[in-house]
Design an enzyme around this catalytic site. Structure first.
Site, PDB file in Angstrom:
ATOM      1  N   TYR A  69      31.882  48.985  44.306  1.00  0.00           N
ATOM      2  CA  TYR A  69      31.691  47.616  44.841  1.00  0.00           C
ATOM      3  C   TYR A  69      31.444  47.480  46.565  1.00  0.00           C
ATOM      4  O   TYR A  69      30.741  46.560  46.895  1.00  0.00           O
ATOM      5  CB  TYR A  69      33.341  46.830  44.744  1.00  0.00           C
ATOM      6  CG  TYR A  69      33.066  46.201  43.190  1.00  0.00           C
ATOM      7  CD1 TYR A  69      32.620  44.968  43.080  1.00  0.00           C
ATOM      8  CD2 TYR A  69      33.721  46.990  42.453  1.00  0.00           C
ATOM      9  CE1 TYR A  69      32.550  44.241  41.865  1.00  0.00           C
ATOM     10  CE2 TYR A  69      33.881  46.449  40.609  1.00  0.00           C
ATOM     11  CZ  TYR A  69      33.387  45.179  40.614  1.00  0.00           C
ATOM     12  OH  TYR A  69      33.260  44.751  39.382  1.00  0.00           O
ATOM     13  N   HIS A 121      33.916  33.966  38.173  1.00  0.00           N
ATOM     14  CA  HIS A 121      33.869  35.567  37.986  1.00  0.00           C
ATOM     15  C   HIS A 121      34.521  36.299  39.105  1.00  0.00           C
ATOM     16  O   HIS A 121      34.619  37.379  39.247  1.00  0.00           O
ATOM     17  CB  HIS A 121      32.641  36.034  37.654  1.00  0.00           C
ATOM     18  CG  HIS A 121      32.215  35.747  36.185  1.00  0.00           C
ATOM     19  ND1 HIS A 121      30.844  35.942  35.682  1.00  0.00           N
ATOM     20  CD2 HIS A 121      32.840  35.406  35.012  1.00  0.00           C
ATOM     21  CE1 HIS A 121      30.854  35.606  34.380  1.00  0.00           C
ATOM     22  NE2 HIS A 121      32.186  35.210  34.205  1.00  0.00           N
ATOM     23  N   CYS A 129      45.945  42.119  45.197  1.00  0.00           N
ATOM     24  CA  CYS A 129      46.837  43.228  44.881  1.00  0.00           C
ATOM     25  C   CYS A 129      47.327  43.309  43.442  1.00  0.00           C
ATOM     26  O   CYS A 129      47.555  42.376  42.695  1.00  0.00           O
ATOM     27  CB  CYS A 129      48.299  42.745  45.687  1.00  0.00           C
ATOM     28  SG  CYS A 129      49.411  43.887  45.731  1.00  0.00           S
ATOM     29  N   CYS A 132      51.572  42.489  43.598  1.00  0.00           N
ATOM     30  CA  CYS A 132      51.999  41.091  43.954  1.00  0.00           C
ATOM     31  C   CYS A 132      50.989  39.774  43.664  1.00  0.00           C
ATOM     32  O   CYS A 132      51.368  38.684  43.769  1.00  0.00           O
ATOM     33  CB  CYS A 132      52.625  40.824  45.115  1.00  0.00           C
ATOM     34  SG  CYS A 132      51.539  40.925  46.672  1.00  0.00           S
ATOM     35  N   GLY A 189      19.490  30.112  36.316  1.00  0.00           N
ATOM     36  CA  GLY A 189      19.356  31.569  36.316  1.00  0.00           C
ATOM     37  C   GLY A 189      20.491  32.483  35.648  1.00  0.00           C
ATOM     38  O   GLY A 189      20.933  32.946  36.298  1.00  0.00           O
TER      39      GLY A 189
END
Ligand code: OAD
Length: 242
Positions: A69, A121, A129, A132, A189
């Site tokens: 990521y 998404h 988290c 929590c 798209g």
């Protein structure tokens, strides 16, 4: 219906519509240089989703998932919205009832100025988290030591809906409301194979919307829509409103 007559019809519909909903996928950001998922150089051609975009993958190896990521964040940080993103943002300012549903996590719609939107998404610039559930915007995620929550110390994860996970119920409710009340649905798209977004075109059609697809290639939606416009989002979308 295609090409010139299709374009004329869509422009006429958009000129008088009071409620328009837009559904976007990776194709709209492809024109900004963000890789799609399933095209020739798509991410899922080179990476295995099971290793990187599932809760099981994160439980197994959070560092690997964060590294991926962070690589995508670095790539997206160099990209800017294109004329299609701006045309969609502009539509929102002209219409009383306009809603954007995007599957994209890159945040480019927001950068272009869209505010009435559901990022179904998630958003790659947000973290959540695992303990929590607090969601924060966080542009600098350190992965030498895994990132932890400022509130409770729990492990942070990307705020992305992974394979096998459900969409936020609020996003789904807003999306169905926008699909049910729109006069025109623009689908820009997306390959139209990832659910639930893949079911949005038939939902809007059944509710009476005029459905338009803008894509480089035919998709599973092409047969169902009222007009299919083939071309690059950055060229076709601004033309719809000119
Ligand atoms: P895909 O990569 O599946 O499809 C991209 C679509 O955009 C294809 O139909 C292309 O033909 C089209 N396209 C490519 N370049 C274009 C351009 N310049 N102009 C117009 N169309 C173009 O991406 P999505 O449909 O968005 O999920 O994929 C859906 C979800 O699958 C993503 O949100 C992602 C992925 O797994 C998550 O990240 C959770």
């Amino acid at each position: 219906m295609q090409s010139e007559s299709g374009m004329r019809e869509v422009r006429a519909r958009l000129a008088t519509a009071r409620a328009v909903t837009v559904l976007t996928g990776a194709g709209i950001s492809a024109d900004s240089g963000v890789p799609t998922f399933r095209g020739a150089d798509g991410l899922w051609r080179n990476f295995r989703a099971e290793d990187l975009a599932t809760p099981e993958a994160f439980a197994r190896d959070p560092r690997l998932v964060w590294e991926w990521y962070n690589w995508r964040r670095e790539l997206i940080a160099t990209k800017k919205p294109n004329p299609a993103h701006y045309a969609v943002a502009d539509l929102e300012r002209r219409l009383e009832r306009c809603w954007l549903i995007t599957q994209n996590v890159d945040g480019l719609h927001r950068t272009a100025g869209s505010q009435k939107l559901s990022e179904i998404h998630g958003n790659i610039w947000k973290v959540r988290c695992t303990r929590c559930s607090r969601v924060d915007e966080n542009r600098e995620v350190p992965i030498a030591i895994l990132p932890s929550c400022a509130a409770c110390g729990g492990l942070l994860r990307p705020h992305i809906v992974w394979f096998g996970e459900s969409l936020a119920s609020e996003d789904l409710a807003r999306s169905y409301e926008a699909l049910g009340r729109c006069e025109v649905l623009l689908i820009i798209g997306t390959s139209g194979i990832v659910y639930p977004a893949a079911s949005f075109a038939p939902v809007a059609k059944a509710a009476g919307a005029f459905v338009v697809e803008i894509n480089l290639d035919p998709t599973p939606h092409t047969e169902l829509v009222d007009v299919s416009l083939q071309g690059r989002a950055k060229d076709v979308v601004p033309e719809l409103f000119s």
